[in-house]
Design a protein around this motif. Structure first.
Motif, PDB file in Angstrom:
ATOM      1  N   ILE A  70      47.029  33.288  58.374  1.00  0.00           N
ATOM      2  CA  ILE A  70      45.789  33.698  57.714  1.00  0.00           C
ATOM      3  C   ILE A  70      45.348  35.083  58.185  1.00  0.00           C
ATOM      4  CG2 ILE A  70      44.248  32.621  59.409  1.00  0.00           C
ATOM      5  CD1 ILE A  70      43.773  32.572  55.584  1.00  0.00           C
ATOM      6  N   GLY A  71      45.673  35.425  59.415  1.00  0.00           N
ATOM      7  CA  GLY A  71      45.310  36.741  59.936  1.00  0.00           C
ATOM      8  C   GLY A  71      46.086  37.889  59.320  1.00  0.00           C
ATOM      9  N   ASP A  72      47.173  37.567  58.626  1.00  0.00           N
ATOM     10  CA  ASP A  72      47.967  38.593  57.962  1.00  0.00           C
ATOM     11  C   ASP A  72      47.439  38.948  56.580  1.00  0.00           C
ATOM     12  OD1 ASP A  72      49.990  38.782  60.018  1.00  0.00           O
ATOM     13  OD2 ASP A  72      50.732  36.832  59.324  1.00  0.00           O
ATOM     14  N   MET A  73      46.418  38.209  56.113  1.00  0.00           N
ATOM     15  CA  MET A  73      45.924  38.411  54.756  1.00  0.00           C
ATOM     16  C   MET A  73      44.925  39.563  54.711  1.00  0.00           C
ATOM     17  SD  MET A  73      47.579  36.208  52.967  1.00  0.00           S
ATOM     18  CE  MET A  73      48.936  36.416  54.142  1.00  0.00           C
ATOM     19  N   ALA A  90      47.946  26.980  46.026  1.00  0.00           N
ATOM     20  CA  ALA A  90      47.753  28.297  46.633  1.00  0.00           C
ATOM     21  C   ALA A  90      48.978  29.158  46.376  1.00  0.00           C
ATOM     22  CB  ALA A  90      47.508  28.167  48.141  1.00  0.00           C
ATOM     23  N   VAL A  91      48.774  30.467  46.311  1.00  0.00           N
ATOM     24  CA  VAL A  91      49.878  31.420  46.220  1.00  0.00           C
ATOM     25  C   VAL A  91      49.613  32.575  47.173  1.00  0.00           C
ATOM     26  CG1 VAL A  91      50.449  30.865  43.824  1.00  0.00           C
ATOM     27  CG2 VAL A  91      48.836  32.700  44.303  1.00  0.00           C
ATOM     28  N   VAL A  92      50.687  33.167  47.651  1.00  0.00           N
ATOM     29  CA  VAL A  92      50.614  34.372  48.495  1.00  0.00           C
ATOM     30  C   VAL A  92      51.381  35.480  47.783  1.00  0.00           C
ATOM     31  CG1 VAL A  92      51.196  35.433  50.708  1.00  0.00           C
ATOM     32  CG2 VAL A  92      50.435  33.044  50.632  1.00  0.00           C
ATOM     33  N   LEU A  93      50.765  36.657  47.711  1.00  0.00           N
ATOM     34  CA  LEU A  93      51.385  37.814  47.073  1.00  0.00           C
ATOM     35  C   LEU A  93      51.374  38.996  48.030  1.00  0.00           C
ATOM     36  CD1 LEU A  93      49.006  36.572  44.818  1.00  0.00           C
ATOM     37  CD2 LEU A  93      50.734  37.590  43.350  1.00  0.00           C
ATOM     38  N   GLU A  94      52.254  39.939  47.773  1.00  0.00           N
ATOM     39  CA  GLU A  94      52.319  41.171  48.564  1.00  0.00           C
ATOM     40  C   GLU A  94      52.116  42.364  47.639  1.00  0.00           C
ATOM     41  OE1 GLU A  94      55.220  43.164  51.936  1.00  0.00           O
ATOM     42  OE2 GLU A  94      56.125  42.018  50.301  1.00  0.00           O
ATOM     43  N   ILE A 108      44.549  41.017  43.691  1.00  0.00           N
ATOM     44  CA  ILE A 108      45.533  42.106  43.656  1.00  0.00           C
ATOM     45  C   ILE A 108      44.837  43.464  43.584  1.00  0.00           C
ATOM     46  CG2 ILE A 108      47.338  43.181  42.257  1.00  0.00           C
ATOM     47  CD1 ILE A 108      48.184  40.323  41.430  1.00  0.00           C
ATOM     48  N   GLU A 109      43.831  43.561  42.711  1.00  0.00           N
ATOM     49  CA  GLU A 109      43.146  44.842  42.557  1.00  0.00           C
ATOM     50  C   GLU A 109      42.355  45.230  43.794  1.00  0.00           C
ATOM     51  OE1 GLU A 109      43.411  47.221  40.105  1.00  0.00           O
ATOM     52  OE2 GLU A 109      45.139  45.931  39.713  1.00  0.00           O
ATOM     53  N   GLU A 110      41.781  44.258  44.492  1.00  0.00           N
ATOM     54  CA  GLU A 110      41.103  44.578  45.749  1.00  0.00           C
ATOM     55  C   GLU A 110      42.101  45.108  46.771  1.00  0.00           C
ATOM     56  OE1 GLU A 110      38.552  42.481  49.379  1.00  0.00           O
ATOM     57  OE2 GLU A 110      38.874  41.368  47.513  1.00  0.00           O
ATOM     58  N   ALA A 111      43.269  44.460  46.853  1.00  0.00           N
ATOM     59  CA  ALA A 111      44.290  44.931  47.794  1.00  0.00           C
ATOM     60  C   ALA A 111      44.769  46.331  47.434  1.00  0.00           C
ATOM     61  CB  ALA A 111      45.466  43.952  47.812  1.00  0.00           C
ATOM     62  N   ARG A 112      44.875  46.619  46.150  1.00  0.00           N
ATOM     63  CA  ARG A 112      45.275  47.972  45.745  1.00  0.00           C
ATOM     64  C   ARG A 112      44.237  49.001  46.191  1.00  0.00           C
ATOM     65  NH1 ARG A 112      46.959  48.438  39.625  1.00  0.00           N
ATOM     66  NH2 ARG A 112      47.824  50.407  40.411  1.00  0.00           N
ATOM     67  N   LEU A 113      42.963  48.647  46.095  1.00  0.00           N
ATOM     68  CA  LEU A 113      41.915  49.558  46.567  1.00  0.00           C
ATOM     69  C   LEU A 113      42.029  49.809  48.066  1.00  0.00           C
ATOM     70  CD1 LEU A 113      38.685  48.367  44.690  1.00  0.00           C
ATOM     71  CD2 LEU A 113      39.837  50.575  44.453  1.00  0.00           C
ATOM     72  N   LEU A 114      42.504  48.809  48.783  1.00  0.00           N
ATOM     73  CA  LEU A 114      42.615  48.905  50.236  1.00  0.00           C
ATOM     74  C   LEU A 114      43.938  49.510  50.689  1.00  0.00           C
ATOM     75  CD1 LEU A 114      41.084  45.417  51.130  1.00  0.00           C
ATOM     76  CD2 LEU A 114      39.987  47.650  51.391  1.00  0.00           C
ATOM     77  N   GLY A 115      44.767  49.910  49.747  1.00  0.00           N
ATOM     78  CA  GLY A 115      46.034  50.525  50.102  1.00  0.00           C
ATOM     79  C   GLY A 115      47.187  49.570  50.229  1.00  0.00           C
ATOM     80  N   GLY A 116      47.011  48.325  49.781  1.00  0.00           N
ATOM     81  CA  GLY A 116      48.081  47.331  49.827  1.00  0.00           C
ATOM     82  C   GLY A 116      47.845  46.291  50.905  1.00  0.00           C
ATOM     83  N   GLY A 117      48.692  45.278  50.907  1.00  0.00           N
ATOM     84  CA  GLY A 117      48.587  44.190  51.872  1.00  0.00           C
ATOM     85  C   GLY A 117      48.840  42.858  51.208  1.00  0.00           C
ATOM     86  N   HIS A 118      48.678  41.799  51.989  1.00  0.00           N
ATOM     87  CA  HIS A 118      48.940  40.453  51.491  1.00  0.00           C
ATOM     88  C   HIS A 118      47.673  39.826  50.918  1.00  0.00           C
ATOM     89  CE1 HIS A 118      52.357  40.911  54.388  1.00  0.00           C
ATOM     90  NE2 HIS A 118      52.995  40.439  53.330  1.00  0.00           N
ATOM     91  N   VAL A 119      47.866  39.041  49.861  1.00  0.00           N
ATOM     92  CA  VAL A 119      46.769  38.376  49.165  1.00  0.00           C
ATOM     93  C   VAL A 119      47.028  36.875  49.145  1.00  0.00           C
ATOM     94  CG1 VAL A 119      45.534  38.151  46.971  1.00  0.00           C
ATOM     95  CG2 VAL A 119      46.403  40.390  47.687  1.00  0.00           C
TER      96      VAL A 119
END
Length: 396
Positions: A312-315, A391-395, A367-378
């Motif tokens: 969870i800390g990697d999200m 649940a799903v996990v995306l990169e 996904i769009e929030e992660a794009r604003l943050l420069g990428g990462g796991h969702v």
């Protein structure tokens, strides 16, 4: 379930605004409406529908001719040479349909699948089942939407009761639910004020129930009420005896649709807009004891995280389908995170719940929030009927 070959094009997902029960979308056919939106969304993304190899349709509320859902919708969007499955898994339908499409990519069955999620809780069907053995041949009857909300035939309780059961067991108070509801509303209002929804939402939507005349236009969600601490405090619990959940701290039924493109890396790269494709890493589902639906989100999320080889800390971003504020409070405690730290830019607790499309909209937002943050796991996780969750996990 882990995936290595499934990708979503950057920008290859969309949602309509969500409209409240009885609102502007109440008289639209959900599959025709979804096909119209998908056709428009594909055109805006310069995706030729004839390049699709499969179409998966997810719905939870029957509508006229839904027996033909996938081939019919495919025909309406200009992909009349393809077909695919119908997926219906209550509030987990979006995640389950996405996983189904990804599995086909993973097995090299095809390179590009469109997932369309369409539901309308308004004007739901009143089902009549023949029963020659009934008194005088009286048929059995079911109000599809209302009865499904009101009673789980296995656990023999309502959705509301599952939230109260978890609140009671976990010691979640009325005050905690109200405070988080207010925070979720503020997160949603931030998204609106910043125009975040324009990153993925098809808007405005012209309402044309007859196919001959536009009778209105929907620019944004309908049915979201102004929320204050004082207003929430005045509401009575829905269950009068020992209840803690009010109409303010639970979601509302809604209408709408959404779509997701699921592709090989090569096709996703070709169709991506302004960024690299999004990789789908894993899918997980879970079921807990009778009458404790909100608890199921935790094991589903843990399964998806474990299959992705992450914690969870990697999200970077966490989005949940939260029909009750109780869900997020329980999830936060079990995952040892702050409830205020996730569901930025909105959640279904506030913008409503058309069931099938709800998860897809949340995935698009994540996904769009992660794009604003420069990428990462969702991580997306949400409960579903029958004390289940997905649940799903995306990169990104």
């Amino acid at each position: 379930m882990r995936f290595d070959k499934a990708f979503l094009p950057a920008g290859g997902y969309w949602s309509t605004p969500f409209s409240k029960w009885g609102g502007s979308f109440a008289n639209l056919h959900p599959l025709k409406f979804a096909a119209e939106i998908a056709r428009k969304a594909l055109a805006e993304r310069a995706v030729d529908a004839k390049e699709l190899a499969e179409l998966v349709v997810g719905w939870t509320v029957p509508s006229p001719n839904c027996f033909y859902a996938a081939p019919w919708v495919a025909g309406m969007i200009g992909a009349d040479s393809v077909t695919g499955a119908i997926v219906s898994q209550a509030c987990a339908t979006s995640a389950a349909a996405l996983a189904h499409a990804a599995a086909k990519i993973e097995s090299d069955d095809n390179e590009a699948t469109l997932v369309v999620l369409a539901d309308k809780t308004s004007n739901g069907p009143h089902m009549v089942y023949p029963n020659p053995l009934g008194p005088g041949g009286k048929p059995d009857a079911e109000d599809w939407v209302w009865d499904s909300f009101s009673r789980d035939p296995w656990a023999k309780n309502s959705m509301l009761e599952t939230a109260e059961n978890v609140a009671r067991e976990a010691g979640v108070t009325r005050e905690q639910q109200d405070a988080l509801t207010l925070h979720r509303h503020q997160q949603y209002e931030q998204a609106r004020s910043e125009g975040f929804y324009k990153r993925y939402m098809v808007t405005p939507v012209e309402v044309n129930p007859s196919g001959r005349r536009v009778v209105g236009t929907v620019d944004y969600d309908e049915g979201v009420f102004a929320t204050t601490a004082e207003g929430l405090a005045k509401l009575r619990p829905v269950m009068r005896e020992g209840g803690t959940v009010t109409f303010g701290s639970q979601t509302h039924p809604a209408d709408g649709n959404a779509g997701l493109l699921v592709c090989s890396r090569e096709r996703a790269t070709a169709w991506s807009r302004d960024g690299a494709p999004v990789r789908l890493l894993s899918y997980g589902q879970a079921r807990v004891e009778k009458g404790y639906m909100a608890k199921a989100v935790v094991p589903a999320a843990r399964k998806a995280l474990a299959d992705a080889g992450l914690g969870i800390g990697d999200m970077k971003v966490i989005k949940t389908h939260n029909p009750f504020a109780v869900n997020d409070l329980f999830f936060a405690r079990q995952m040892e995170i702050e409830a205020e730290s996730f569901n930025n830019y909105g959640s279904s607790l506030i913008f409503g719940h058309p069931q099938g499309p709800t998860g897809a909209r949340l995935i698009a937002e994540g996904i769009e929030e992660a794009r604003l943050l420069g990428g990462g796991h969702v991580l997306f996780a949400g409960c579903a009927a029958g004390d289940t969750a997905a649940a799903v996990v995306l990169e990104v």
